[in-house]
Design an enzyme around this catalytic site. Structure first.
Site, PDB file in Angstrom:
ATOM      1  N   SER A  64     -18.650 -54.338  14.365  1.00 52.91           N
ATOM      2  CA  SER A  64     -19.457 -54.556  13.156  1.00 52.91           C
ATOM      3  C   SER A  64     -20.814 -55.148  13.510  1.00 52.91           C
ATOM      4  O   SER A  64     -20.977 -55.837  14.524  1.00 52.91           O
ATOM      5  CB  SER A  64     -18.750 -55.513  12.197  1.00 52.91           C
ATOM      6  OG  SER A  64     -17.523 -54.986  11.765  1.00 52.91           O
TER       7      SER A  64
HETATM    8  N1  SAH Z   1     -13.515 -56.375  13.592  1.00 55.66           N
HETATM    9  C1  SAH Z   1     -13.963 -55.375  14.545  1.00 55.66           C
HETATM   10  C2  SAH Z   1     -14.539 -54.154  13.844  1.00 55.66           C
HETATM   11  C3  SAH Z   1     -13.711 -53.002  14.145  1.00 55.66           C
HETATM   12  S1  SAH Z   1     -14.003 -51.502  13.252  1.00 55.66           S
HETATM   13  C4  SAH Z   1     -14.886 -55.953  15.589  1.00 55.66           C
HETATM   14  O1  SAH Z   1     -15.288 -57.118  15.437  1.00 55.66           O
HETATM   15  O2  SAH Z   1     -15.198 -55.278  16.566  1.00 55.66           O
HETATM   16  C5  SAH Z   1     -12.483 -51.392  12.339  1.00 55.66           C
HETATM   17  C6  SAH Z   1     -11.213 -51.309  13.138  1.00 55.66           C
HETATM   18  O3  SAH Z   1     -10.146 -51.181  12.205  1.00 55.66           O
HETATM   19  C7  SAH Z   1     -11.094 -50.103  14.066  1.00 55.66           C
HETATM   20  O4  SAH Z   1     -10.873 -50.541  15.383  1.00 55.66           O
HETATM   21  C8  SAH Z   1      -9.897 -49.334  13.524  1.00 55.66           C
HETATM   22  O5  SAH Z   1      -9.103 -48.714  14.536  1.00 55.66           O
HETATM   23  C9  SAH Z   1      -9.118 -50.428  12.813  1.00 55.66           C
HETATM   24  N2  SAH Z   1      -8.188 -49.979  11.775  1.00 55.66           N
HETATM   25  C10 SAH Z   1      -8.366 -49.033  10.829  1.00 55.66           C
HETATM   26  N3  SAH Z   1      -7.260 -48.913  10.066  1.00 55.66           N
HETATM   27  C11 SAH Z   1      -6.349 -49.839  10.539  1.00 55.66           C
HETATM   28  C12 SAH Z   1      -5.006 -50.187  10.202  1.00 55.66           C
HETATM   29  N4  SAH Z   1      -4.326 -49.585   9.222  1.00 55.66           N
HETATM   30  N5  SAH Z   1      -4.400 -51.155  10.912  1.00 55.66           N
HETATM   31  C13 SAH Z   1      -5.036 -51.789  11.937  1.00 55.66           C
HETATM   32  N6  SAH Z   1      -6.298 -51.492  12.313  1.00 55.66           N
HETATM   33  C14 SAH Z   1      -6.951 -50.528  11.635  1.00 55.66           C
END
Ligand code: SAH
Length: 217
Positions: A64
């Site tokens: 993000s």
């Molecule tokens: N918080 C992260 C941002 C990651 S982007 C950071 O600081 O880098 C969002 C993430 O959510 C992705 O890695 C994606 O694989 C995950 N995601 C999407 N749906 C999900 C689910 N049902 N359960 C767990 N993770 C999920």
């Protein structure tokens, strides 16, 4: 893993940019100033790590934007030792910011590759109050519920009921809700067993919140 004066300088500039964009919480700014964001990105992006932008982290996912991390963190109104569930570990950066603010973090990721990488990095960084899980966040994390705060870092079509159920009384859920084109940030506070108070806030664009574990690739 090396954090140089140059990186620290770039971090200070990022913190100043976030201030100019309206982030005022000093504890959150200090956490962003303390956590080396370049650890969470591939070498190829190291020079860009302190730009206020999202970047690819593999598996079609992104870390993000720092402004978004500050915005979501601010909405949680964290108290020291709050038990926080983060859905979407991704790179692990947001989890590290929560831990730097004193939270005990449970973070879940559906992409095994990202889960393994983040878990190892967070351990190397000595962030022992973060617990990583390879599981489907649409189910929450029932075995560790209730949570004081729940933070979803992927764009959901709707608010999963089980996340509301896993919120402690007085707890707060922050979740971007909408479709693939964009979402509105929602902040939902649990008033008692049956009553929830919902606020709809600014527009964002997150990668999708998907059900089930990702297949290996
Ligand atoms: N918080 C992260 C941002 C990651 S982007 C950071 O600081 O880098 C969002 C993430 O959510 C992705 O890695 C994606 O694989 C995950 N995601 C999407 N749906 C999900 C689910 N049902 N359960 C767990 N993770 C999920």
């Amino acid at each position: 893993m090396k954090d140089s004066y140059r990186h620290k300088g770039m971090r200070r500039r990022l913190v100043n940019q976030l201030r100019e964009k309206g982030v005022t919480d000093e504890a959150i700014l200090a956490a962003i100033g303390a956590i080396p964001r370049h650890f969470f990105l591939d070498k190829a992006f190291e020079e860009h790590a302190y730009e206020d932008k999202p970047f690819p982290i593999g598996h079609e996912q992104t870390i993000s934007q720092p402004y978004t991390v500050a915005y979501q963190t601010n909405l949680l109104h964290l108290k020291p030792s709050d038990k926080v569930l983060e859905i979407g570990t991704g790179s692990g950066y947001q989890a590290a910011i929560l831990a730097a603010l004193g939270a005990v973090v449970y973070t879940v990721e559906r992409q095994e590759g990202l889960f393994l990488k983040a878990k190892e990095l967070l351990k190397k960084m000595g962030l022992t109050t973060i617990h990583c899980f390879f599981s489907d966040g649409t189910l929450g994390l029932a075995e560790h519920a209730p949570f004081d705060k729940i933070l979803v870092t992927a764009g959901a079509k709707e608010v999963p009921n089980c996340l509301l159920e896993q919120l402690a009384i007085g707890g707060i859920l922050v979740i971007p809700v909408g479709n693939a084109d964009g979402q509105y940030m929602m902040r939902i506070q649990r008033k008692d067993k049956y009553q929830f108070e919902t606020e709809t806030l600014d527009a964002f664009k997150f990668v999708p919140f998907l059900g089930g574990l990702a297949s290996r690739h």
